[in-house]
Design a protein around this motif. Structure first.
Motif, PDB file in Angstrom:
ATOM      1  N   CYS A  64      29.810  18.575  27.099  1.00  0.00           N
ATOM      2  CA  CYS A  64      28.407  18.891  27.382  1.00  0.00           C
ATOM      3  C   CYS A  64      27.530  17.644  27.218  1.00  0.00           C
ATOM      4  O   CYS A  64      27.638  16.919  26.232  1.00  0.00           O
ATOM      5  CB  CYS A  64      27.934  19.995  26.443  1.00  0.00           C
ATOM      6  N   ILE A  65      26.660  17.400  28.203  1.00  0.00           N
ATOM      7  CA  ILE A  65      25.762  16.234  28.155  1.00  0.00           C
ATOM      8  C   ILE A  65      24.321  16.666  27.868  1.00  0.00           C
ATOM      9  O   ILE A  65      23.390  15.887  28.040  1.00  0.00           O
ATOM     10  CB  ILE A  65      25.831  15.435  29.481  1.00  0.00           C
ATOM     11  N   CYS A  67      22.223  18.443  29.427  1.00  0.00           N
ATOM     12  CA  CYS A  67      21.294  18.273  30.554  1.00  0.00           C
ATOM     13  C   CYS A  67      20.391  19.494  30.744  1.00  0.00           C
ATOM     14  O   CYS A  67      19.357  19.421  31.392  1.00  0.00           O
ATOM     15  CB  CYS A  67      22.081  18.014  31.835  1.00  0.00           C
ATOM     16  N   GLU A  68      20.793  20.615  30.208  1.00  0.00           N
ATOM     17  CA  GLU A  68      20.028  21.875  30.264  1.00  0.00           C
ATOM     18  C   GLU A  68      19.938  22.489  31.667  1.00  0.00           C
ATOM     19  O   GLU A  68      19.074  23.311  31.931  1.00  0.00           O
ATOM     20  CB  GLU A  68      18.623  21.701  29.689  1.00  0.00           C
ATOM     21  N   VAL A  81      20.245  25.124  24.096  1.00  0.00           N
ATOM     22  CA  VAL A  81      20.833  23.785  24.004  1.00  0.00           C
ATOM     23  C   VAL A  81      19.995  22.988  23.010  1.00  0.00           C
ATOM     24  O   VAL A  81      18.854  22.627  23.283  1.00  0.00           O
ATOM     25  CB  VAL A  81      20.831  23.077  25.381  1.00  0.00           C
ATOM     26  N   CYS A 114      26.922  23.936  36.123  1.00  0.00           N
ATOM     27  CA  CYS A 114      27.107  22.924  35.070  1.00  0.00           C
ATOM     28  C   CYS A 114      27.755  21.678  35.674  1.00  0.00           C
ATOM     29  O   CYS A 114      28.832  21.760  36.265  1.00  0.00           O
ATOM     30  CB  CYS A 114      27.994  23.501  33.965  1.00  0.00           C
ATOM     31  N   PRO A 115      27.124  20.512  35.548  1.00  0.00           N
ATOM     32  CA  PRO A 115      27.655  19.319  36.219  1.00  0.00           C
ATOM     33  C   PRO A 115      28.947  18.790  35.618  1.00  0.00           C
ATOM     34  O   PRO A 115      29.666  18.026  36.269  1.00  0.00           O
ATOM     35  CB  PRO A 115      26.519  18.297  36.066  1.00  0.00           C
ATOM     36  N   THR A 116      29.250  19.154  34.377  1.00  0.00           N
ATOM     37  CA  THR A 116      30.465  18.616  33.757  1.00  0.00           C
ATOM     38  C   THR A 116      31.564  19.675  33.600  1.00  0.00           C
ATOM     39  O   THR A 116      32.587  19.411  32.964  1.00  0.00           O
ATOM     40  CB  THR A 116      30.137  18.043  32.363  1.00  0.00           C
ATOM     41  N   LEU A 119      31.520  24.737  31.076  1.00  0.00           N
ATOM     42  CA  LEU A 119      31.449  26.199  30.939  1.00  0.00           C
ATOM     43  C   LEU A 119      32.450  26.827  31.901  1.00  0.00           C
ATOM     44  O   LEU A 119      32.638  26.340  33.015  1.00  0.00           O
ATOM     45  CB  LEU A 119      30.043  26.704  31.283  1.00  0.00           C
TER      46      LEU A 119
HETATM   47  S1  SF4 Z   1      24.702  22.525  32.240  1.00  0.00           S
HETATM   48 FE1  SF4 Z   1      26.652  22.092  31.245  1.00  0.00          FE
HETATM   49  S2  SF4 Z   1      26.441  19.970  30.534  1.00  0.00           S
HETATM   50 FE2  SF4 Z   1      24.378  20.694  30.999  1.00  0.00          FE
HETATM   51  S3  SF4 Z   1      23.622  21.502  29.011  1.00  0.00           S
HETATM   52 FE3  SF4 Z   1      24.515  23.222  30.121  1.00  0.00          FE
HETATM   53  S4  SF4 Z   1      26.614  23.321  29.360  1.00  0.00           S
HETATM   54 FE4  SF4 Z   1      25.837  21.297  28.825  1.00  0.00          FE
END
Ligand code: SF4
Ligand code: SF4
Length: 191
Positions: A64-65, A67-68, A81, A114-116, A119
């Motif tokens: 998780c970065i 990024c919200e 977050v 989610c960009p990474t 989730l």
């Molecule tokens: S979108 Fe993914 S990377 Fe960004 S805050 Fe949410 S869980 Fe973390």
């Protein structure tokens, strides 16, 4: 005379229609009489959730970065977050992450955007609890590996009705390696 004949004809047509509907009703009844009952002996037997089932969300803290994006795409801004700005590293540092499954509608938006890819939706659906506050999962609870019906030695997994081989209406005593009806999602995408 003509009126009388018309009355007889209407009566015959009505009788024919009624007999047809009664026949249709009985055909459904007799069709069900030939089938065996489909009873899942829960919790000793459980249905295998279908592919793309949207169950409890799994979260990978390290990816998780903060990024919200998940918060912004959530229809109810649900994920929490909690981050701090690390001045030395010049980037956000995730402190805490949580999702309240008592409120979540399992729409899957957060997972989708989610960009990474930290989730993911699991096939875990047994979230019942006596206290709804226990449904507020923190990053530790979200990071727990999901349970799977097919990996639980105490459970007999049964295929969902929609995935049974063609013509079979009962998931018990299925021959091993019996083909499933329909295609897998990946097959459909390739077509
Ligand atoms: S979108 Fe993914 S990377 Fe960004 S805050 Fe949410 S869980 Fe973390
Ligand atoms: S599944 Fe939908 S409702 Fe639940 S946290 Fe994700 S975006 Fe929000």
């Amino acid at each position: 005379m003509f009126k009388f004949l018309k009355q007889v004809s209407d009566y015959a047509l009505g009788t024919w229609a009624a007999a047809k509907y009664i026949g249709q009703g009985f055909s459904v009844t007799f069709d069900h009489m030939r089938r065996r009952p489909i009873t899942v002996q829960y919790p000793y037997e459980k249905l295998i959730p279908s592919e793309r089932f949207r169950g409890r969300i799994h979260f990978e803290f390290d990816k998780c970065i903060a990024c919200e994006v998940c918060v912004r795409v959530c229809p109810i801004n649900l994920p929490v977050v909690d981050w701090e700005y690390n001045k030395e590293a010049k980037k956000k540092e995730l402190k805490h992450y949580s999702i309240d499954f008592g409120v979540c509608i399992f729409c899957g938006n957060c997972v989708e955007y989610c960009p990474t890819n930290c989730l993911s939706m699991t096939e875990e659906y047994e979230l019942a609890t006596y206290d709804r506050h226990e449904l507020n999962y923190d990053n530790v609870a979200l990071g727990r590996l999901p349970t799977k019906v097919t990996q639980d030695p105490m459970v007999t997994p049964l295929r969902e009705l929609a995935y049974l081989p063609k013509g079979i209406m009962e998931p018990h005593d299925l021959p091993k390696n019996s083909p499933r009806a329909g295609s897998f999602p990946e097959d459909l995408v390739e077509k």
